[in-house]
Design a protein around this motif. Structure first.
Motif, short mmCIF file in Angstrom:
data_model
loop_
_atom_site.label_atom_id
_atom_site.label_comp_id
_atom_site.label_asym_id
_atom_site.label_seq_id
_atom_site.Cartn_x
_atom_site.Cartn_y
_atom_site.Cartn_z
N TYR A 21 0.81 -1.18 -0.09
CA TYR A 21 0.11 -0.09 -0.19
C TYR A 21 0.79 1.36 -0.14
CZ TYR A 21 -2.94 3.58 1.57
OH TYR A 21 -3.74 4.78 1.84
N ALA A 22 2.04 1.28 0.55
CA ALA A 22 2.82 2.27 1.05
C ALA A 22 3.53 2.80 -0.63
CB ALA A 22 3.92 2.21 2.07
N ALA A 23 3.88 1.68 -1.12
CA ALA A 23 4.73 1.58 -2.37
C ALA A 23 3.75 2.40 -3.49
CB ALA A 23 5.18 0.29 -2.94
N LEU A 24 2.50 1.62 -3.42
CA LEU A 24 1.29 2.12 -4.49
C LEU A 24 1.00 3.72 -4.16
CD1 LEU A 24 -0.90 -0.89 -4.58
CD2 LEU A 24 0.71 -0.25 -6.50
N SER A 25 1.08 4.04 -3.05
CA SER A 25 0.62 5.44 -2.62
C SER A 25 1.81 6.27 -2.79
CB SER A 25 0.33 5.47 -1.12
OG SER A 25 -0.64 4.65 -0.51
N GLN A 26 3.09 5.96 -2.92
CA GLN A 26 4.10 6.83 -3.10
C GLN A 26 4.23 6.79 -4.48
OE1 GLN A 26 7.57 4.87 -1.52
NE2 GLN A 26 7.27 5.84 0.46
N GLU A 27 3.96 5.94 -5.26
CA GLU A 27 4.00 5.91 -6.82
C GLU A 27 2.97 6.87 -7.41
OE1 GLU A 27 5.24 5.86 -10.47
OE2 GLU A 27 6.32 5.01 -8.97
N LYS A 28 1.90 6.81 -6.78
CA LYS A 28 0.54 7.35 -7.23
C LYS A 28 0.83 9.03 -6.88
CE LYS A 28 -4.28 8.28 -6.45
NZ LYS A 28 -5.73 8.16 -5.70
N GLU A 29 1.67 9.17 -5.56
CA GLU A 29 1.96 10.63 -5.49
C GLU A 29 3.05 11.13 -6.61
OE1 GLU A 29 4.24 13.11 -1.70
OE2 GLU A 29 3.88 10.95 -1.80
N ARG A 30 3.89 10.31 -7.02
CA ARG A 30 5.02 10.82 -7.94
C ARG A 30 4.31 10.76 -9.26
NH1 ARG A 30 10.09 10.55 -7.45
NH2 ARG A 30 11.39 10.75 -9.44
N ARG A 31 3.54 9.99 -9.46
CA ARG A 31 2.70 10.08 -10.85
C ARG A 31 2.06 11.35 -10.99
NH1 ARG A 31 0.25 5.51 -10.84
NH2 ARG A 31 -1.76 6.28 -10.14
N ASN A 32 1.18 11.78 -9.83
CA ASN A 32 0.37 12.88 -9.86
C ASN A 32 1.11 14.15 -9.89
OD1 ASN A 32 -1.93 11.53 -9.83
ND2 ASN A 32 -2.26 11.68 -7.39
N ALA A 33 2.63 13.98 -9.18
CA ALA A 33 3.54 15.36 -9.35
C ALA A 33 3.85 15.68 -10.56
CB ALA A 33 4.53 15.03 -8.54
N PHE A 34 4.24 14.58 -11.42
CA PHE A 34 4.73 14.56 -12.83
C PHE A 34 3.61 15.26 -13.78
CE2 PHE A 34 8.60 12.44 -11.52
CZ PHE A 34 9.29 12.58 -12.58
N ALA A 35 2.47 14.57 -13.63
CA ALA A 35 1.20 14.95 -14.28
C ALA A 35 1.08 16.65 -14.14
CB ALA A 35 0.11 14.48 -13.98
N GLN A 36 1.05 17.28 -12.50
CA GLN A 36 0.89 18.42 -12.27
C GLN A 36 2.17 19.48 -13.12
OE1 GLN A 36 0.49 18.61 -8.33
NE2 GLN A 36 -1.26 17.18 -8.30
N ALA A 37 3.23 18.99 -12.97
CA ALA A 37 4.46 19.51 -13.66
C ALA A 37 4.10 19.89 -14.92
CB ALA A 37 5.48 18.75 -13.24
N ALA A 38 3.78 18.81 -15.88
CA ALA A 38 3.53 18.92 -17.10
C ALA A 38 2.60 20.13 -17.41
CB ALA A 38 2.92 17.70 -17.57
N VAL A 39 1.39 20.17 -16.84
CA VAL A 39 0.57 21.34 -17.04
C VAL A 39 1.21 22.79 -16.66
CG1 VAL A 39 -1.50 22.39 -16.16
CG2 VAL A 39 -1.52 19.87 -16.30
N ARG A 40 2.05 22.76 -15.50
CA ARG A 40 2.89 23.99 -15.22
C ARG A 40 3.77 24.31 -16.41
NH1 ARG A 40 4.28 24.12 -9.18
NH2 ARG A 40 5.10 26.10 -9.69
N LEU A 41 4.47 23.45 -16.87
CA LEU A 41 5.46 23.70 -17.79
C LEU A 41 5.05 23.60 -19.31
CD1 LEU A 41 8.17 21.18 -16.07
CD2 LEU A 41 8.16 23.71 -16.20
N GLY A 42 3.79 23.26 -19.35
CA GLY A 42 3.30 23.32 -20.71
C GLY A 42 3.88 22.17 -21.51
N MET A 43 4.09 20.89 -20.81
CA MET A 43 4.69 19.75 -21.51
C MET A 43 3.50 18.67 -21.49
SD MET A 43 8.24 19.91 -19.85
CE MET A 43 9.17 18.53 -20.94
N GLN A 44 3.70 17.66 -22.09
CA GLN A 44 2.94 16.55 -22.28
C GLN A 44 3.32 15.20 -21.10
OE1 GLN A 44 2.61 15.26 -26.07
NE2 GLN A 44 1.52 16.93 -26.77
N PHE A 45 2.44 14.60 -20.53
CA PHE A 45 2.60 13.75 -19.47
C PHE A 45 2.29 12.29 -20.02
CE2 PHE A 45 0.85 10.73 -16.22
CZ PHE A 45 2.23 10.56 -15.43
N GLU A 46 3.07 11.44 -19.91
CA GLU A 46 2.76 10.26 -20.17
C GLU A 46 3.15 8.93 -19.10
OE1 GLU A 46 4.32 9.00 -24.39
OE2 GLU A 46 4.74 11.02 -24.64
#
Length: 218
Positions: A21-46
């Motif tokens: 559960y902890a590993a999945l939560s950390q990965e989800k947090e990481r994935r969301n951080a990259f997705a939010q950064a993509a929006v702020r930087l005008g880049m695409q997230f995959e």
């Protein structure tokens, strides 16, 4: 005895479930951080883009080991921004002797600046040992501070010396700890075996961009 064993098994299962559960939560947090950064930087997230391994295969990092994977990808940067930022992992060895290396990597496209193929990494005991086995370190007598901080190698030494002018060497000497790989118009910048924390993602983009700018100004 049986009751104790049951309690032990339940506790072991609970610990494993919590770790998962902890590993999945950390990965989800990481994935969301990259997705939010993509929006702020005008880049695409995959979420995954293993095709980048072949696209950047001319750089040494992407030919090491096996079981290579690319995840949490930001693409489409322009100007001084990276062309791509992503988490990259590969495994060396096998079975109980296997080791997996994970790092966050920024790759830049330096249009109009053909780079010689080179690898620059922090100078350490492993690099000094490599010199004993024929790995040549390109040193600069007029800039000994750089050679104390970084180990530089590549096949075209004259071209590397042409690129690594005193101003570039001085800048890099003040920015220790980076791994930098270049080939033609591609430049990869990362810290080996280090995944950037979600809260440090923007700082990583800015730091790697500064390294790339140093090479652009070479």
């Amino acid at each position: 005895m049986g009751h104790t064993l049951l309690i032990f098994c339940v506790a072991l299962f609970a610990l494993a479930a919590f770790a998962l559960y902890a590993a999945l939560s950390q990965e989800k947090e990481r994935r969301n951080a990259f997705a939010q950064a993509a929006v702020r930087l005008g880049m695409q997230f995959e979420l995954r883009a293993d095709a980048l391994i072949e696209e950047y295969g001319v750089l040494p990092l992407f030919s090491q080991g096996h079981s290579r994977h690319v995840a949490n990808v930001l693409r489409g940067g322009g100007g001084d921004r990276p062309a791509a930022v992503f988490d990259y992992q590969y495994t060396t060895g096998g079975g109980q002797r296997s080791t997996t290396s994970r790092q966050t990597v920024a790759v830049f496209t330096l249009a109009g600046l053909p780079l010689p193929s080179f690898t620059m990494e922090p100078e350490g005991a492993l690099q000094k040992l490599g010199e004993l086995f024929g790995y040549r370190d390109v040193d600069f007598e007029h800039q000994p501070g750089f050679s104390e901080v970084y180990f530089l190698r590549g096949q075209d030494e004259p071209a590397m010396r042409q690129l690594f002018q005193p101003a570039l060497l001085a800048h890099l000497q003040q920015a220790p700890g980076w791994h930098v790989e270049g080939h033609e118009d591609r430049l990869a910048v990362y810290r080996a075996d280090r995944l950037v924390k979600p809260e440090g993602l923007f700082g990583f983009v800015e730091e790697t961009a500064r390294v790339a700018q140093i090479f652009r100004g070479a």
